[in-house]
Design a protein around this motif. Structure first.
Motif, PDB file in Angstrom:
ATOM      1  N   MET A 119     -27.328  -3.857 -55.340  1.00 24.06           N
ATOM      2  CA  MET A 119     -28.627  -3.670 -54.696  1.00 24.06           C
ATOM      3  C   MET A 119     -28.450  -3.027 -53.317  1.00 24.06           C
ATOM      4  N   ASP A 120     -27.418  -3.455 -52.579  1.00 21.57           N
ATOM      5  CA  ASP A 120     -27.122  -2.840 -51.275  1.00 21.57           C
ATOM      6  C   ASP A 120     -26.733  -1.371 -51.457  1.00 21.57           C
ATOM      7  N   PHE A 121     -25.996  -1.093 -52.517  1.00 17.46           N
ATOM      8  CA  PHE A 121     -25.590   0.277 -52.841  1.00 17.46           C
ATOM      9  C   PHE A 121     -26.818   1.156 -53.094  1.00 17.46           C
ATOM     10  N   ILE A 122     -27.789   0.637 -53.856  1.00 17.31           N
ATOM     11  CA  ILE A 122     -29.018   1.384 -54.128  1.00 17.31           C
ATOM     12  C   ILE A 122     -29.792   1.640 -52.833  1.00 17.31           C
ATOM     13  N   ALA A 123     -29.934   0.600 -52.013  1.00 22.58           N
ATOM     14  CA  ALA A 123     -30.693   0.728 -50.761  1.00 22.58           C
ATOM     15  C   ALA A 123     -30.102   1.811 -49.863  1.00 22.58           C
ATOM     16  N   GLU A 124     -28.770   1.843 -49.794  1.00 23.29           N
ATOM     17  CA  GLU A 124     -28.110   2.841 -48.949  1.00 23.29           C
ATOM     18  C   GLU A 124     -28.261   4.243 -49.521  1.00 23.29           C
ATOM     19  N   LYS A 125     -28.033   4.378 -50.827  1.00 29.80           N
ATOM     20  CA  LYS A 125     -28.077   5.704 -51.456  1.00 29.80           C
ATOM     21  C   LYS A 125     -29.481   6.299 -51.461  1.00 29.80           C
ATOM     22  N   THR A 126     -30.510   5.449 -51.511  1.00 34.28           N
ATOM     23  CA  THR A 126     -31.889   5.936 -51.576  1.00 34.28           C
ATOM     24  C   THR A 126     -32.581   5.916 -50.211  1.00 34.28           C
ATOM     25  N   ASN A 127     -31.832   5.581 -49.169  1.00 32.52           N
ATOM     26  CA  ASN A 127     -32.387   5.514 -47.814  1.00 32.52           C
ATOM     27  C   ASN A 127     -33.597   4.584 -47.730  1.00 32.52           C
ATOM     28  N   THR A 128     -33.490   3.435 -48.401  1.00 34.91           N
ATOM     29  CA  THR A 128     -34.595   2.461 -48.392  1.00 34.91           C
ATOM     30  C   THR A 128     -34.145   1.113 -47.819  1.00 34.91           C
ATOM     31  N   GLY A 130     -34.645  -0.294 -45.104  1.00 32.29           N
ATOM     32  CA  GLY A 130     -35.707  -1.008 -44.407  1.00 32.29           C
ATOM     33  C   GLY A 130     -36.817  -1.533 -45.296  1.00 32.29           C
ATOM     34  N   ASN A 131     -36.745  -1.233 -46.598  1.00 29.54           N
ATOM     35  CA  ASN A 131     -37.785  -1.693 -47.521  1.00 29.54           C
ATOM     36  C   ASN A 131     -37.722  -3.227 -47.630  1.00 29.54           C
ATOM     37  N   PRO A 132     -38.825  -3.926 -47.365  1.00 32.97           N
ATOM     38  CA  PRO A 132     -38.795  -5.399 -47.409  1.00 32.97           C
ATOM     39  C   PRO A 132     -38.436  -5.973 -48.773  1.00 32.97           C
ATOM     40  N   VAL A 133     -38.507  -5.170 -49.830  1.00 35.71           N
ATOM     41  CA  VAL A 133     -38.166  -5.682 -51.156  1.00 35.71           C
ATOM     42  C   VAL A 133     -36.711  -6.137 -51.218  1.00 35.71           C
ATOM     43  N   TRP A 134     -35.827  -5.467 -50.453  1.00 34.02           N
ATOM     44  CA  TRP A 134     -34.410  -5.841 -50.494  1.00 34.02           C
ATOM     45  C   TRP A 134     -34.181  -7.206 -49.861  1.00 34.02           C
ATOM     46  N   ASP A 135     -34.908  -7.514 -48.777  1.00 29.01           N
ATOM     47  CA  ASP A 135     -34.802  -8.844 -48.171  1.00 29.01           C
ATOM     48  C   ASP A 135     -35.279  -9.916 -49.151  1.00 29.01           C
ATOM     49  N   ILE A 250     -40.154   0.469 -56.685  1.00 27.30           N
ATOM     50  CA  ILE A 250     -39.595  -0.565 -55.812  1.00 27.30           C
ATOM     51  C   ILE A 250     -40.119  -0.448 -54.377  1.00 27.30           C
ATOM     52  N   LYS A 251     -40.754   0.660 -54.074  1.00 25.41           N
ATOM     53  CA  LYS A 251     -41.381   0.815 -52.762  1.00 25.41           C
ATOM     54  C   LYS A 251     -42.813   0.281 -52.738  1.00 25.41           C
TER      55      LYS A 251
END
Length: 261
Positions: A119-128, A130-135, A250-251
């Motif tokens: 999930m961290d890998f996806i967030a970094e690769k997609t520049n997301t 800061g998206n609250p969904v990851w928290d 996911i956004k």
């Protein structure tokens, strides 16, 4: 080799036509599971194209283009209700046969890729990042994993597309080929995968023929599917167009609320 015509070469998988047969060679060890997968399906009585011979890294199979009974799938098949029903019959056989397969636990499972690291890998690769969904995913991750783990498993195809389809020339039956992604999973993931490609009345025909699916699986799939799709997309050198809807999902506030509930 005499009378050999290369059909395709992609990601270490080489497909060639040799006389009246098709040969599929796997350069990568992981892809060779397809050889075992054909054997599993034959043992379970699930229809597949005819395998003539196999080695540790190669399959020799019938050439469907020369068959008197079968033909390769076409894009227009995705709008044909009769063929959609035939596809549903094949999937039903696959899913019913797979429930009691004794080595099911050993097979590839798409949900194994739902990890916090990925999930961290996806967030970094997609520049997301800061998206609250990851928290929220980090906060609820144990619940998400429990939700995934209680889903009933069976054999799932995981790769539906018309180019992987074989259809009887009279339209009365159909089956899939290319089993490198065959694994264990939950039924609804395959149903969603098929209906995504079907069109118009063919969707209703497939669902009517297949029958009822598990509501809990459908609910869980709404969370799992975009995450797995994004992981696969982020593994590629260039982010594919087909993954954009998952990224938008996911956004969205709707996805966040689904996770929160």
């Amino acid at each position: 080799m005499r009378n050999t015509e290369e059909i395709s070469r992609k990601n270490g998988i080489i497909v060639s036509r040799i006389g009246d047969y098709v040969m599929k060679k796997f350069e990568n060890t992981a892809d060779r599971r397809e050889i075992r997968n054909y054997q599993i399906l034959r043992e379970l009585g699930v229809p597949t194209i005819q395998i003539i011979d196999a080695t540790d890294d190669t399959l020799l199979m019938e050439d469907i283009t020369k068959s008197e009974t079968w033909r390769l799938g076409r894009d227009e098949d995705m709008s044909n209700p009769k063929i959609a029903r035939a596809i549903a019959v094949w999937y039903k056989k696959l899913h019913e046969a797979g429930i009691n397969f004794p080595a099911l636990h050993e097979l590839y499972d798409e949900t194994d890729f739902i990890t916090l690291a990925n999930m961290d890998f996806i967030a970094e690769k997609t520049n997301t990042i800061g998206n609250p969904v990851w928290d929220l995913i980090r906060e609820r991750f144990d619940d998400i994993r429990r939700m995934i783990e209680v889903l009933p498993r069976t054999l799932t195809y995981n790769d539906f597309y018309w180019s992987n389809l074989v259809v009887a020339k009279d339209g009365t039956s159909a089956m899939m080929f290319d089993f490198h992604l065959l694994g264990k999973g939950y039924v609804y993931s395959d149903v969603r995968n098929v209906t995504y490609s079907l069109r118009d009345e063919a969707i209703n025909a497939f669902l009517d023929e297949y029958g009822t699916t598990n509501f809990d699986e459908k609910t869980a799939d709404a969370i799992i599917e975009p995450l797995f799709g994004l992981y696969v997309a982020c593994e590629r050198t260039q982010f594919p167009e087909w993954a954009v809807p998952s990224l938008n999902k996911i956004k969205s506030e709707e996805y966040y609320e689904l996770l929160r509930r």
